[in-house]
Design a protein around this motif. Structure first.
Motif, mmCIF file in Angstrom:
data_model
loop_
_atom_site.group_PDB
_atom_site.id
_atom_site.type_symbol
_atom_site.label_atom_id
_atom_site.label_comp_id
_atom_site.label_asym_id
_atom_site.label_seq_id
_atom_site.Cartn_x
_atom_site.Cartn_y
_atom_site.Cartn_z
ATOM 1 N N ALA A 4 59.861 -48.192 57.678
ATOM 2 C CA ALA A 4 58.322 -48.551 57.010
ATOM 3 C C ALA A 4 59.489 -49.766 56.599
ATOM 4 O O ALA A 4 59.531 -50.267 54.934
ATOM 5 N N GLU A 5 60.539 -50.499 56.808
ATOM 6 C CA GLU A 5 61.553 -51.617 56.144
ATOM 7 C C GLU A 5 61.660 -52.635 56.417
ATOM 8 O O GLU A 5 60.150 -53.821 57.737
ATOM 9 N N ASN A 6 61.927 -53.847 55.357
ATOM 10 C CA ASN A 6 61.332 -55.416 56.001
ATOM 11 C C ASN A 6 62.018 -56.132 57.579
ATOM 12 O O ASN A 6 63.570 -55.024 57.249
ATOM 13 N N LEU A 7 61.773 -56.890 57.707
ATOM 14 C CA LEU A 7 62.332 -57.608 58.344
ATOM 15 C C LEU A 7 62.303 -59.111 58.201
ATOM 16 O O LEU A 7 61.386 -59.461 58.039
ATOM 17 N N VAL A 8 63.543 -59.884 58.430
ATOM 18 C CA VAL A 8 63.608 -60.802 58.434
ATOM 19 C C VAL A 8 64.005 -61.277 59.620
ATOM 20 O O VAL A 8 65.372 -61.574 60.094
ATOM 21 N N VAL A 9 63.309 -62.613 60.098
ATOM 22 C CA VAL A 9 63.666 -63.680 61.136
ATOM 23 C C VAL A 9 64.252 -64.834 61.193
ATOM 24 O O VAL A 9 63.375 -65.579 60.720
ATOM 25 N N CYS A 10 65.108 -64.624 61.287
ATOM 26 C CA CYS A 10 65.730 -66.564 60.730
ATOM 27 C C CYS A 10 66.683 -67.369 62.357
ATOM 28 O O CYS A 10 67.382 -65.725 62.785
ATOM 29 N N GLY A 11 66.900 -68.046 62.204
ATOM 30 C CA GLY A 11 67.687 -69.053 63.062
ATOM 31 C C GLY A 11 66.805 -70.612 63.421
ATOM 32 O O GLY A 11 65.785 -71.261 62.726
ATOM 33 N N PRO A 12 67.285 -71.235 64.922
ATOM 34 C CA PRO A 12 66.881 -73.120 64.491
ATOM 35 C C PRO A 12 66.266 -72.431 64.917
ATOM 36 O O PRO A 12 65.513 -71.502 65.801
ATOM 37 N N PRO A 13 65.441 -73.761 65.160
ATOM 38 C CA PRO A 13 63.609 -73.582 65.730
ATOM 39 C C PRO A 13 63.574 -73.912 67.109
ATOM 40 O O PRO A 13 64.881 -74.360 68.039
ATOM 41 N N GLY A 14 62.571 -72.826 67.746
ATOM 42 C CA GLY A 14 61.935 -73.502 68.922
ATOM 43 C C GLY A 14 63.575 -71.900 70.119
ATOM 44 O O GLY A 14 63.481 -71.485 70.993
ATOM 45 N N THR A 15 63.579 -71.342 69.141
ATOM 46 C CA THR A 15 64.198 -69.592 69.678
ATOM 47 C C THR A 15 63.472 -68.430 69.855
ATOM 48 O O THR A 15 64.171 -67.371 70.055
ATOM 49 N N GLY A 16 61.965 -68.096 69.681
ATOM 50 C CA GLY A 16 61.519 -67.320 69.501
ATOM 51 C C GLY A 16 61.584 -66.335 68.501
ATOM 52 O O GLY A 16 60.574 -65.559 68.185
ATOM 53 N N LYS A 17 61.511 -66.802 67.195
ATOM 54 C CA LYS A 17 61.005 -66.288 66.030
ATOM 55 C C LYS A 17 60.113 -65.834 65.857
ATOM 56 O O LYS A 17 59.576 -64.339 65.593
ATOM 57 N N SER A 18 59.402 -66.484 65.628
ATOM 58 C CA SER A 18 57.085 -65.626 65.549
ATOM 59 C C SER A 18 57.159 -64.926 66.685
ATOM 60 O O SER A 18 56.630 -64.328 67.230
ATOM 61 N N PHE A 19 57.505 -65.245 68.051
ATOM 62 C CA PHE A 19 57.237 -64.669 69.055
ATOM 63 C C PHE A 19 57.879 -63.006 68.617
ATOM 64 O O PHE A 19 56.827 -61.824 69.203
ATOM 65 N N LEU A 20 59.344 -62.821 68.639
ATOM 66 C CA LEU A 20 59.637 -61.988 68.619
ATOM 67 C C LEU A 20 58.943 -61.252 66.698
ATOM 68 O O LEU A 20 58.568 -59.995 67.220
ATOM 69 N N ALA A 21 58.349 -61.807 66.180
ATOM 70 C CA ALA A 21 58.112 -61.036 65.423
ATOM 71 C C ALA A 21 56.439 -60.334 65.501
ATOM 72 O O ALA A 21 55.906 -59.676 64.807
ATOM 73 N N GLU A 22 55.925 -61.222 65.912
ATOM 74 C CA GLU A 22 54.258 -61.141 66.993
ATOM 75 C C GLU A 22 54.601 -60.200 68.017
ATOM 76 O O GLU A 22 53.868 -58.950 67.527
ATOM 77 N N ALA A 23 55.602 -59.443 68.316
ATOM 78 C CA ALA A 23 54.911 -58.584 69.386
ATOM 79 C C ALA A 23 55.540 -57.483 68.695
ATOM 80 O O ALA A 23 54.920 -56.918 68.806
ATOM 81 N N LEU A 24 56.565 -57.540 68.010
ATOM 82 C CA LEU A 24 57.003 -56.281 66.992
ATOM 83 C C LEU A 24 55.723 -55.818 66.443
ATOM 84 O O LEU A 24 54.980 -54.605 65.690
#
Length: 56
Positions: A4-24
């Motif tokens: 139950a930890e927080n996760l921050v996903v960062c990186g340049p546009p178009g690298t799949g950050k939202s896809f990864l976060a939604e999958a998790l």
């Protein structure tokens, strides 16, 4: 995910950050966990968005 930890996903546009976060998040929900999703400016209102690392 069980810690139950927080996760921050960062990186340049178009690298799949939202896809990864939604999958998790989807996996967490299917496992019966509570999931929250926040934009950085809402979760950390004192953070100066855009003032961090720069990507080429």
């Amino acid at each position: 995910m069980r810690r139950a930890e927080n996760l921050v996903v960062c990186g340049p546009p178009g690298t799949g950050k939202s896809f990864l976060a939604e999958a998790l998040a989807s996996e967490g929900i299917e496992a019966g966990m509570r999931v929250s999703w926040f934009k950085l400016r809402i979760a950390c209102p004192n953070h100066r968005n855009g003032q961090g690392d720069r990507y080429p």
